[in-house]
Structures are given as structure tokens and as C-alpha cells.
Design a protein around this motif. Structure first.
Motif, PDB file in Angstrom:
ATOM      1  N   MET A  17       7.479   1.153 -14.355  1.00  0.00           N
ATOM      2  CA  MET A  17       6.056   0.776 -14.244  1.00  0.00           C
ATOM      3  C   MET A  17       5.370   1.772 -13.312  1.00  0.00           C
ATOM      4  O   MET A  17       5.344   1.580 -12.107  1.00  0.00           O
ATOM      5  CB  MET A  17       5.945  -0.638 -13.664  1.00  0.00           C
ATOM      6  CG  MET A  17       6.822  -1.673 -14.366  1.00  0.00           C
ATOM      7  SD  MET A  17       6.553  -3.351 -13.718  1.00  0.00           S
ATOM      8  CE  MET A  17       7.335  -3.266 -12.109  1.00  0.00           C
ATOM      9  N   ASP A  18       4.817   2.824 -13.875  1.00  0.00           N
ATOM     10  CA  ASP A  18       4.273   3.895 -13.024  1.00  0.00           C
ATOM     11  C   ASP A  18       2.761   4.024 -13.202  1.00  0.00           C
ATOM     12  O   ASP A  18       2.214   3.687 -14.258  1.00  0.00           O
ATOM     13  CB  ASP A  18       4.973   5.216 -13.384  1.00  0.00           C
ATOM     14  CG  ASP A  18       4.796   6.269 -12.303  1.00  0.00           C
ATOM     15  OD1 ASP A  18       4.453   5.906 -11.157  1.00  0.00           O
ATOM     16  OD2 ASP A  18       5.011   7.458 -12.605  1.00  0.00           O
ATOM     17  N   GLY A  19       2.106   4.518 -12.156  1.00  0.00           N
ATOM     18  CA  GLY A  19       0.684   4.853 -12.249  1.00  0.00           C
ATOM     19  C   GLY A  19      -0.261   3.902 -11.520  1.00  0.00           C
ATOM     20  O   GLY A  19      -1.483   4.034 -11.657  1.00  0.00           O
ATOM     21  N   ASN A  20       0.280   2.986 -10.716  1.00  0.00           N
ATOM     22  CA  ASN A  20      -0.588   2.058  -9.975  1.00  0.00           C
ATOM     23  C   ASN A  20      -1.495   2.797  -9.004  1.00  0.00           C
ATOM     24  O   ASN A  20      -2.688   2.497  -8.901  1.00  0.00           O
ATOM     25  CB  ASN A  20       0.256   1.072  -9.155  1.00  0.00           C
ATOM     26  CG  ASN A  20       1.076   0.150 -10.017  1.00  0.00           C
ATOM     27  OD1 ASN A  20       0.901   0.098 -11.231  1.00  0.00           O
ATOM     28  ND2 ASN A  20       1.978  -0.586  -9.390  1.00  0.00           N
ATOM     29  N   GLY A  21      -0.905   3.748  -8.269  1.00  0.00           N
ATOM     30  CA  GLY A  21      -1.658   4.468  -7.239  1.00  0.00           C
ATOM     31  C   GLY A  21      -2.774   5.292  -7.853  1.00  0.00           C
ATOM     32  O   GLY A  21      -3.926   5.244  -7.398  1.00  0.00           O
ATOM     33  N   ARG A  22      -2.445   6.047  -8.906  1.00  0.00           N
ATOM     34  CA  ARG A  22      -3.463   6.875  -9.558  1.00  0.00           C
ATOM     35  C   ARG A  22      -4.563   6.017 -10.164  1.00  0.00           C
ATOM     36  O   ARG A  22      -5.740   6.336 -10.073  1.00  0.00           O
ATOM     37  CB  ARG A  22      -2.811   7.767 -10.635  1.00  0.00           C
ATOM     38  CG  ARG A  22      -2.194   9.034 -10.060  1.00  0.00           C
ATOM     39  CD  ARG A  22      -1.275   9.696 -11.052  1.00  0.00           C
ATOM     40  NE  ARG A  22      -0.017   8.949 -11.167  1.00  0.00           N
ATOM     41  CZ  ARG A  22       0.918   9.213 -12.063  1.00  0.00           C
ATOM     42  NH1 ARG A  22       0.736  10.177 -12.955  1.00  0.00           N
ATOM     43  NH2 ARG A  22       2.036   8.530 -12.078  1.00  0.00           N
ATOM     44  N   TRP A  23      -4.166   4.907 -10.763  1.00  0.00           N
ATOM     45  CA  TRP A  23      -5.162   4.007 -11.363  1.00  0.00           C
ATOM     46  C   TRP A  23      -6.160   3.556 -10.293  1.00  0.00           C
ATOM     47  O   TRP A  23      -7.369   3.598 -10.502  1.00  0.00           O
ATOM     48  CB  TRP A  23      -4.461   2.792 -11.992  1.00  0.00           C
ATOM     49  CG  TRP A  23      -5.408   1.821 -12.617  1.00  0.00           C
ATOM     50  CD1 TRP A  23      -5.901   1.861 -13.890  1.00  0.00           C
ATOM     51  CD2 TRP A  23      -5.997   0.672 -11.981  1.00  0.00           C
ATOM     52  NE1 TRP A  23      -6.761   0.809 -14.087  1.00  0.00           N
ATOM     53  CE2 TRP A  23      -6.843   0.066 -12.934  1.00  0.00           C
ATOM     54  CE3 TRP A  23      -5.883   0.105 -10.712  1.00  0.00           C
ATOM     55  CZ2 TRP A  23      -7.575  -1.086 -12.662  1.00  0.00           C
ATOM     56  CZ3 TRP A  23      -6.614  -1.036 -10.432  1.00  0.00           C
ATOM     57  CH2 TRP A  23      -7.453  -1.626 -11.406  1.00  0.00           C
ATOM     58  N   ASP A  68      10.364   5.926   1.377  1.00  0.00           N
ATOM     59  CA  ASP A  68       9.801   7.066   2.120  1.00  0.00           C
ATOM     60  C   ASP A  68       8.284   7.170   1.996  1.00  0.00           C
ATOM     61  O   ASP A  68       7.690   8.123   2.495  1.00  0.00           O
ATOM     62  CB  ASP A  68      10.432   8.383   1.632  1.00  0.00           C
ATOM     63  CG  ASP A  68      11.908   8.447   1.985  1.00  0.00           C
ATOM     64  OD1 ASP A  68      12.301   7.827   2.992  1.00  0.00           O
ATOM     65  OD2 ASP A  68      12.669   9.090   1.233  1.00  0.00           O
ATOM     66  N   ARG A  69       7.649   6.223   1.338  1.00  0.00           N
ATOM     67  CA  ARG A  69       6.177   6.250   1.263  1.00  0.00           C
ATOM     68  C   ARG A  69       5.578   5.850   2.617  1.00  0.00           C
ATOM     69  O   ARG A  69       6.281   5.311   3.474  1.00  0.00           O
ATOM     70  CB  ARG A  69       5.708   5.278   0.168  1.00  0.00           C
ATOM     71  CG  ARG A  69       6.062   5.808  -1.195  1.00  0.00           C
ATOM     72  CD  ARG A  69       5.354   5.056  -2.277  1.00  0.00           C
ATOM     73  NE  ARG A  69       5.679   5.625  -3.573  1.00  0.00           N
ATOM     74  CZ  ARG A  69       5.086   5.327  -4.704  1.00  0.00           C
ATOM     75  NH1 ARG A  69       4.115   4.425  -4.701  1.00  0.00           N
ATOM     76  NH2 ARG A  69       5.436   5.899  -5.822  1.00  0.00           N
ATOM     77  N   PRO A  70       4.262   6.075   2.805  1.00  0.00           N
ATOM     78  CA  PRO A  70       3.636   5.678   4.074  1.00  0.00           C
ATOM     79  C   PRO A  70       3.906   4.208   4.385  1.00  0.00           C
ATOM     80  O   PRO A  70       3.945   3.366   3.476  1.00  0.00           O
ATOM     81  CB  PRO A  70       2.143   5.922   3.820  1.00  0.00           C
ATOM     82  CG  PRO A  70       2.095   6.923   2.714  1.00  0.00           C
ATOM     83  CD  PRO A  70       3.311   6.686   1.869  1.00  0.00           C
TER      84      PRO A  70
END
Ligand code: IPE
Ligand code: IPE
Ligand code: MG
Length: 245
Positions: A17-23, A68-70
Motif C-alpha cells: 500500500m504505497d503513496g500515502n505521503g505523496r497523495w 527510519d522515517r522522521p
């Protein structure tokens, strides 16, 4: 949906499930807003999978590398997992869905570990869709753990080296209770596996879509299934061998 061949459905679908941040950023919003919206897609896809008659659905929610994300994003995601599980489990239970979590769960905050355990326990007797959430998951971690478990069995005399087969490896993975996925979907336009189910997807059909996860709906799942049904799964054989069977 009427175009789907119900006799040719995969038993197990796995989704990155990718693309939450860009969305979210495309809406001028904070990345976490995208994760919240992503939960809506999870609900819709679980409903659709149940309705279509899929038996196993594995969702990649958080990878080992995502630690490793913020810190603000990681903390926000952890709270979201706890809140979502508490909020969704009653409905999952009502819909006869059995919940599982795979991954290095010991790394999760205690509150999250408790929420997961409660969710699994409450739904343990259900017989409908098996919903597997990969959290703090990494396929290489899982393979290293399997190697340790097998080595221990050899050391304890429960297994000889000659008895180790592909099935032994499979049985010692966190997915030992589930068949391998026949279809792997990744959203948001990235063409990679990102450390997900490396052993289990050996013969999965891969489906990539540009749709961002928060926009993913039943129609997108059906598109992926129709594409899957249009493929010839040869498993190393020739096309002729497949069609003459
Ligand atoms: C997937 O969306 C969710 C997680 C990895 C937790 P992303 O957060 O990776 O969204 P993009 O890829 O940055 O758009
Ligand atoms: C993969 O997405 C992990 C999840 C969807 C949970 P990422 O966004 O973390 O993957 P990369 O960094 O693009 O490979
Ligand atoms: Mg991403």
C-alpha cells in the motif's frame, strides 16, 4: 465485477500500500493525513475482498525500514495503528474476518503490541477472510529468523540437515499458515518489492498501478483481478502444456 471469473480467483492477494505521503502532499497536507486516508482504502478493500470471495489478504502497512522515517511520522503511524485496530475490530469480527499480524512485532510500542494481541484474540475463531497485516515486517528479517529456527531444530536433534527442503523453509516463515500469494499489487507507480514476502512471491503475478493508495477502491481491485485472470501462469512449462491440460 460481472466480468470476473469466479472460478479463477487468487486465494491470496498481497498489497504493498504505497503513496500515502505523496497523495497528502499533492493536497497540500501533512504526510500523516495521507496515512489516515489510507485507512479508508483498507476498509474498502477488505470489504471488496470479502464480497468477491478472496480467502487471504495480506497488507504491507509498515516495513522494518520505515522505522527510519522522521520520529513524528513514526509516532503518528503507531497511534494510528492502535486507534484503527480498536475502532475496526468490532466490524471485522461482525464480518467473520480473522486478523493476523506478521513482522518483528517486539519492536512495536507496548500499547500497540497489546492492541494487536487483543485484535487477534477477538477474531481467532472467525472463518471468513483471513486478513494479514505486515507490521514492522521485513522479508530478509523473516528469512534470517527462519534460518535460526531451523538451525535450532537441527541442534536439538528434531531435524537432520538432509531433511531440510523448501517446505521446511516455508513452514518456518511467519506466513506458515497461509498459501503463497498468487497476486501481488503495488500502488503509486513504484516498480519494486521493498523487502516484502521475497520467498512467498516466487511465482506471484505482479500488478503495478499508478493509483495512490488513498485513492484505491473496489474498482481498482477488480481491475487488478481482471488483469490477473488474463495472464497465463506457466510455472516454467510451455504454453502448449498449459492449454492441453
Ligand atoms: C505507504 O505510503 C505507507 C507506509 C510506508 C507507511 P508512503 O508513506 O510510503 O507514501 P509515499 O510513498 O511517501 O508517497
Ligand atoms: C513499502 O513502501 C512499505 C509499505 C508500503 C509499508 P515504502 O514507501 O517504504 O518503500 P520504498 O521506500 O519506496 O521502497
Ligand atoms: Mg512509499
Amino acid at each position: 465485477m460481472e466480468n470476473l471469473d469466479l472460478h479463477k480467483l487468487p486465494k491470496h492477494i498481497a498489497i504493498i500500500m504505497d503513496g500515502n505521503g505523496r497523495w497528502a502532499q499533492e493536497q497540500g497536507q501533512d504526510r500523516l493525513f495521507g496515512h489516515y486516508e489510507g485507512v479508508v482504502s483498507v476498509r474498502k478493500v477488505v470489504e471488496a475482498a470479502t464480497e468477491i470471495g478472496i480467502k487471504y489478504l495480506t497488507l504491507y502497512a509498515f516495513s522494518t525500514e520505515n522505522w527510519d522515517r522522521p520520529e513524528t511520522e513514526v509516532n503518528g503511524l503507531m497511534s494510528l495503528f492502535v486507534d484503527t485496530i480498536a475502532k475496526e475490530v468490532p466490524d471485522l469480527h461482525k464480518n467473520n474476518i480473522k486478523l493476523h499480524f506478521i513482522g518483528n512485532l517486539a519492536l512495536l510500542p507496548e500499547e500497540a503490541q497489546k492492541a494487536l494481541a487483543a485484535g487477534m484474540e477477538q477474531t481467532a475463531q472467525n472463518t471468513g477472510l483471513e486478513l494479514i497485516i505486515a507490521l514492522s515486517y521485513s522479508s530478509r528479517w523473516e528469512l534470517a529468523e527462519a534460518a535460526k529456527k531451523i538451525a535450532l531444530q537441527v541442534q536439538n536433534g528434531l531435524l537432520t540437515i538432509d531433511q531440510i527442503t523448501e517446505a521446511t523453509l516455508s513452514k518456518n516463515l511467519t506466513t506458515s499458515d497461509f498459501p503463497d500469494p498468487e497476486l501481488l499489487i503495488r500502488t503509486s507507480g513504484e516498480f519494486r518489492i521493498s523487502n516484502f514476502l521475497l520467498f512467498q512471491i516466487a511465482y506471484a503475478e505482479l500488478y503495478f498501478t499508478n493509483t495512490r493508495w488513498p485513492n484505491f477502491r473496489k474498482k481498482d481491485l477488480i481491475d487488478a483481478l481482471l488483469d490477473y485472470q488474463s495472464r497465463e501462469r506457466r510455472f516454467g512449462k510451455t504454453s502448449q502444456q498449459i492449454t492441453s491440460n
